[in-house]
Design an enzyme around this catalytic site. Structure first.
Site, PDB file in Angstrom:
ATOM      1  N   GLU A  41       2.005  -3.454  -6.389  1.00 21.10           N
ATOM      2  CA  GLU A  41       0.908  -4.136  -7.326  1.00 21.10           C
ATOM      3  C   GLU A  41      -0.517  -3.171  -6.251  1.00 21.10           C
ATOM      4  OE1 GLU A  41      -0.128  -8.111  -6.760  1.00 21.10           O
ATOM      5  OE2 GLU A  41      -2.338  -7.879  -7.353  1.00 21.10           O
ATOM      6  N   ARG A 267      14.213 -11.102  -0.011  1.00 20.85           N
ATOM      7  CA  ARG A 267      13.132 -10.669   1.011  1.00 20.85           C
ATOM      8  C   ARG A 267      13.464  -9.662   2.348  1.00 20.85           C
ATOM      9  NH1 ARG A 267       8.375 -11.274  -1.276  1.00 20.85           N
ATOM     10  NH2 ARG A 267       7.214 -10.614   0.692  1.00 20.85           N
ATOM     11  N   LYS A 277       0.986  -9.106   2.605  1.00 17.52           N
ATOM     12  CA  LYS A 277       0.620  -8.497   2.923  1.00 17.52           C
ATOM     13  C   LYS A 277      -0.883  -8.654   2.440  1.00 17.52           C
ATOM     14  CE  LYS A 277       1.355  -6.074  -1.440  1.00 17.52           C
ATOM     15  NZ  LYS A 277       1.374  -5.501  -2.401  1.00 17.52           N
TER      16      LYS A 277
HETATM   17  P1  ATP Z   1       3.063  -9.216  -0.673  1.00 20.07           P
HETATM   18  O1  ATP Z   1       4.301 -10.880  -0.528  1.00 20.07           O
HETATM   19  O2  ATP Z   1       3.516  -8.381   1.023  1.00 20.07           O
HETATM   20  O3  ATP Z   1       2.046  -9.347  -0.891  1.00 20.07           O
HETATM   21  P2  ATP Z   1       4.820  -8.450  -2.587  1.00 20.07           P
HETATM   22  O4  ATP Z   1       5.380  -9.097  -3.527  1.00 20.07           O
HETATM   23  O5  ATP Z   1       3.093  -9.242  -3.865  1.00 20.07           O
HETATM   24  O6  ATP Z   1       4.762  -8.132  -0.736  1.00 20.07           O
HETATM   25  P3  ATP Z   1       4.242  -5.906  -4.388  1.00 20.07           P
HETATM   26  O7  ATP Z   1       3.780  -5.211  -4.346  1.00 20.07           O
HETATM   27  O8  ATP Z   1       4.093  -6.947  -5.588  1.00 20.07           O
HETATM   28  O9  ATP Z   1       3.941  -6.667  -2.896  1.00 20.07           O
HETATM   29  O10 ATP Z   1       5.408  -5.802  -4.170  1.00 20.07           O
HETATM   30  C1  ATP Z   1       5.960  -4.242  -4.698  1.00 20.07           C
HETATM   31  C2  ATP Z   1       7.923  -4.999  -4.709  1.00 20.07           C
HETATM   32  O11 ATP Z   1       8.610  -4.608  -4.027  1.00 20.07           O
HETATM   33  C3  ATP Z   1       8.305  -6.191  -5.883  1.00 20.07           C
HETATM   34  O12 ATP Z   1       9.338  -5.687  -6.184  1.00 20.07           O
HETATM   35  C4  ATP Z   1       8.806  -6.858  -4.189  1.00 20.07           C
HETATM   36  O13 ATP Z   1      10.065  -7.947  -4.808  1.00 20.07           O
HETATM   37  C5  ATP Z   1       9.645  -6.133  -3.053  1.00 20.07           C
HETATM   38  N1  ATP Z   1       9.318  -6.431  -1.601  1.00 20.07           N
HETATM   39  C6  ATP Z   1       7.912  -7.342  -1.650  1.00 20.07           C
HETATM   40  N2  ATP Z   1       8.078  -7.395  -0.250  1.00 20.07           N
HETATM   41  C7  ATP Z   1       9.415  -7.047  -0.488  1.00 20.07           C
HETATM   42  C8  ATP Z   1       9.971  -7.583   1.123  1.00 20.07           C
HETATM   43  N3  ATP Z   1       9.098  -8.543   1.864  1.00 20.07           N
HETATM   44  N4  ATP Z   1      11.791  -7.484   1.496  1.00 20.07           N
HETATM   45  C9  ATP Z   1      11.659  -6.756   0.050  1.00 20.07           C
HETATM   46  N5  ATP Z   1      11.203  -6.452  -1.207  1.00 20.07           N
HETATM   47  C10 ATP Z   1       9.609  -6.658  -1.162  1.00 20.07           C
HETATM   48 MG    MG Z   2       4.084  -9.001  -6.195  1.00 24.10          MG
END
Ligand code: ATP
Ligand code: MG
Length: 566
Positions: A41, A267, A277
């Site tokens: 995102e 994760r 994030k």
């Molecule tokens: P955050 O919790 O940091 O805001 P998010 O999942 O909301 O992370 P996205 O931009 O939606 O952020 O994530 C893009 C992809 O990266 C998704 O498929 C998510 O599952 C993966 N992702 C995010 N954080 C991790 C992590 N700590 N380990 C593995 N994959 C991750």
């Molecule tokens: Mg997300």
């Protein structure tokens, strides 16, 4: 989709439960082409957690001869920015991956998603709800009590269709109405209690401008975008496990062109940092760091600025592996991967971080000798460089002790040490300033002790690094410690280490470093790995310490530079 490292490494890392699932799907003939996607995102910069997802998605697709899409999940214009889209593209490329067939955006599919929402309305499986956000939340119930049907749940198809069209047309204010899927308000899975699939948001979108007044929810957009792109395996983190029934419900109820399946993995979580994030956004917004690319940040942009090679991030991620069990990786594992790669890749240089002047009294003034120094001790392909030697040199303050403690083997009055790549020198006198601080050493050198000559074999207590006055350039050096003092930070402010960045000015570096490429780390011998900071471009030299040489900084000859890690 290209990736720089060898196939062997891809295979070594890919041995995990997701790989086994894909392999058996391919063997059984139910997956023709393996298509994965990385769906960030654009509401912040990518961090190490995202790197895990990127490496996993791209390397699995590559291994099975398929492809991986980069799809920006831009369904919430309230938080998304073009700046983030650009940063994500840059960081994915830096990590060594290229997306298949052009960049994708969820917003590419807004029209199709809208049509599918209309489809749900027409088959009686979606309705417009006029309740407030608060009432919808209240009505959803809890884990132990069922939800309540909305008073608007029984609306006719015609009324729903008309209201939804008016929502799209921008006739209502933010939050006035939503479109919900009609599933089951008593489901034990809260995600199935009539989830919101469209909300009104009168905001300008980075790509579609003001064309839309309604935006799909993550749950409604995600699986359908996967289906449009014919994603075979949609990999996400464990917190989406409870969303999988909903993911499948949409695909079951819509005329989608393909049938992706979702799989969840743990994760990446690390000590002494945060991989969220939301928290990283707060650190930037509240000025706790100097930006998303602050070298202390666990963002890819921060790591890059610190001088961490992409190869080290890939190696680290591969080493961590993929599983379904949550665990926390010690941050020293990343440091070790960085050191491993830099030990192979970084040319050696000399730099004195806290200089002490040394005058070699029996060396003729004005004479300059060109000593040859190898750029890498174990790899001759790095070549050599010239290190000029002269009557005045600088050594590290800590490499001298006026009253040496037991075990101190470096320079002291009456003692002889070797200057790296050069001569043996003996200290005879100590010059002090009015405050009694040692400001200069008077030494002599043995002209027959050059490293090539026979005298080069004489045994001395230590070999120390140095920079000569005729070669030295002034530099600023920034040393970084962990951002957080606690292994598992809970409070953003009190757990921050106020000394996580330390700036040393008045350092002296070999002239050769001025023309070393920005972005590639150097080893300053006996000190660690350092990289030109972006600020180095303005004419002055600024170096970031990318990594120290050893895990335990107490053992480093320049231990004074490291604060004890708690
Ligand atoms: P955050 O919790 O940091 O805001 P998010 O999942 O909301 O992370 P996205 O931009 O939606 O952020 O994530 C893009 C992809 O990266 C998704 O498929 C998510 O599952 C993966 N992702 C995010 N954080 C991790 C992590 N700590 N380990 C593995 N994959 C991750
Ligand atoms: Mg997300």
């Amino acid at each position: 989709m290209a990736q720089q490292s060898g196939v062997q490494e891809v295979n070594a890392s890919a041995n995990n439960f997701i790989r086994s699932i894909i392999a058996s799907d391919v063997d059984a003939g139910c997956t023709r082409v393996v298509i994965t996607r990385f769906p960030p995102e654009p509401n912040g910069y990518l961090h190490l957690g995202h790197a895990k997802s990127i490496v996993l998605n791209y390397e699995l697709a590559k291994e099975f001869g398929g492809r991986c899409n980069l799809r920006l999940d831009d369904t919430n214009p309230a938080k998304e920015k073009v700046q983030y889209i650009d940063a994500i593209k840059r960081d994915v490329q830096w990590l060594g991956f290229e997306w298949a067939e052009g960049l994708r955006f969820a917003s590419d599919y807004f029209e199709q998603l809208y049509a599918w929402a209309c489809h749900l309305i027409h088959i009686g499986k979606a309705y417009v709800d006029d309740q407030s956000v608060h009432d919808i939340r209240e009505g959803r119930g809890t884990l132990t009590s069922p939800g309540r049907n909305s008073p608007f749940r029984a609306r006719s198809v015609e009324e729903n269709a008309e209201l939804f069209a008016r929502m799209r047309a921008g006739e209502f204010r933010n939050g006035e109405r939503v479109l919900r899927a009609k599933i089951d308000m008593a489901s034990p899975n809260l995600n199935l209690r009539d989830p919101v699939i469209y909300r009104i948001l009168n905001a300008s979108h980075p790509r579609t401008g003001t064309a839309w007044h309604i935006y799909p929810s993550y749950d409604f957009a995600h699986g359908q975008c996967d289906a449009i792109e014919e994603v075979s395996h949609s990999l996400c983190t464990l917190e989406f496990e409870d969303h999988r029934p909903l993911y499948d419900w949409f695909l079951d109820n819509l005329p989608v062109p393909s049938r992706p399946r979702q799989f969840e993995f743990a994760r990446l979580d690390m000590t002494h940092t945060v991989l969220s994030k939301r928290v990283l956004t707060e650190l930037v917004r509240d000025g706790h760091v100097e930006g998303w690319d602050d070298p202390r940040m666990p963002t890819l942009a921060g790591l890059r600025r610190r001088g961490v090679p992409a190869e080290a991030v890939r190696r680290f991620i591969r080493g961590v592996g993929v599983s379904k069990a949550n665990s926390t990786v010690d941050d020293s594992v990343l440091d070790a991967a960085i050191r491993d790669v830099l030990n192979e890749q970084a040319p050696r240089r000399m730099a004195v971080l806290k200089p002490l002047k040394v005058t070699i009294e029996n060396y003729p003034a004005g004479r300059i000798e060109e000593l040859e120094a190898p750029n890498h001790p174990a790899d001759a392909s790095f070549g050599t460089r010239i290190v000029p030697f002269s009557r005045e040199v600088y050594i590290e303050q800590d490499d001298f002790s006026e009253v040496p403690p037991r075990g101190f083997r470096r320079l002291a009055p009456g003692r002889e040490v070797r200057l790296r790549y050069g001569y043996l020198v003996t200290c005879h006198d100590v010059v002090k300033d009015a405050a009694g601080r040692v400001v200069e050493l008077r030494c002599t050198y043995d002209p027959d002790s050059g490293s090539g000559a026979g005298g080069g074999q004489r045994k001395v207590g230590a070999t120390i690094h140095w920079v000569s006055a005729v070669d030295a350039l002034p530099a600023e050096v920034r040393l970084f410690n962990r951002l957080f003092t606690r292994a598992r930070p809970t409070d953003l402010v009190t757990d921050l280490d106020p000394h996580s960045m330390q700036t040393l000015s008045g350092c002296l570096v070999e002239r050769a470093t001025a023309s070393d490429p920005h972005g590639d780390a150097l080893q300053f011998e006996r000190q660690g790995y350092f990289t030109h900071d972006d600020d180095s471009r303005s004419g002055r030299l600024v170096f970031n310490r990318t990594a120290s040489l050893r895990e335990n900084p107490g053992k480093s000859p320049a231990a004074h530079l490291d604060r004890v890690r708690k």
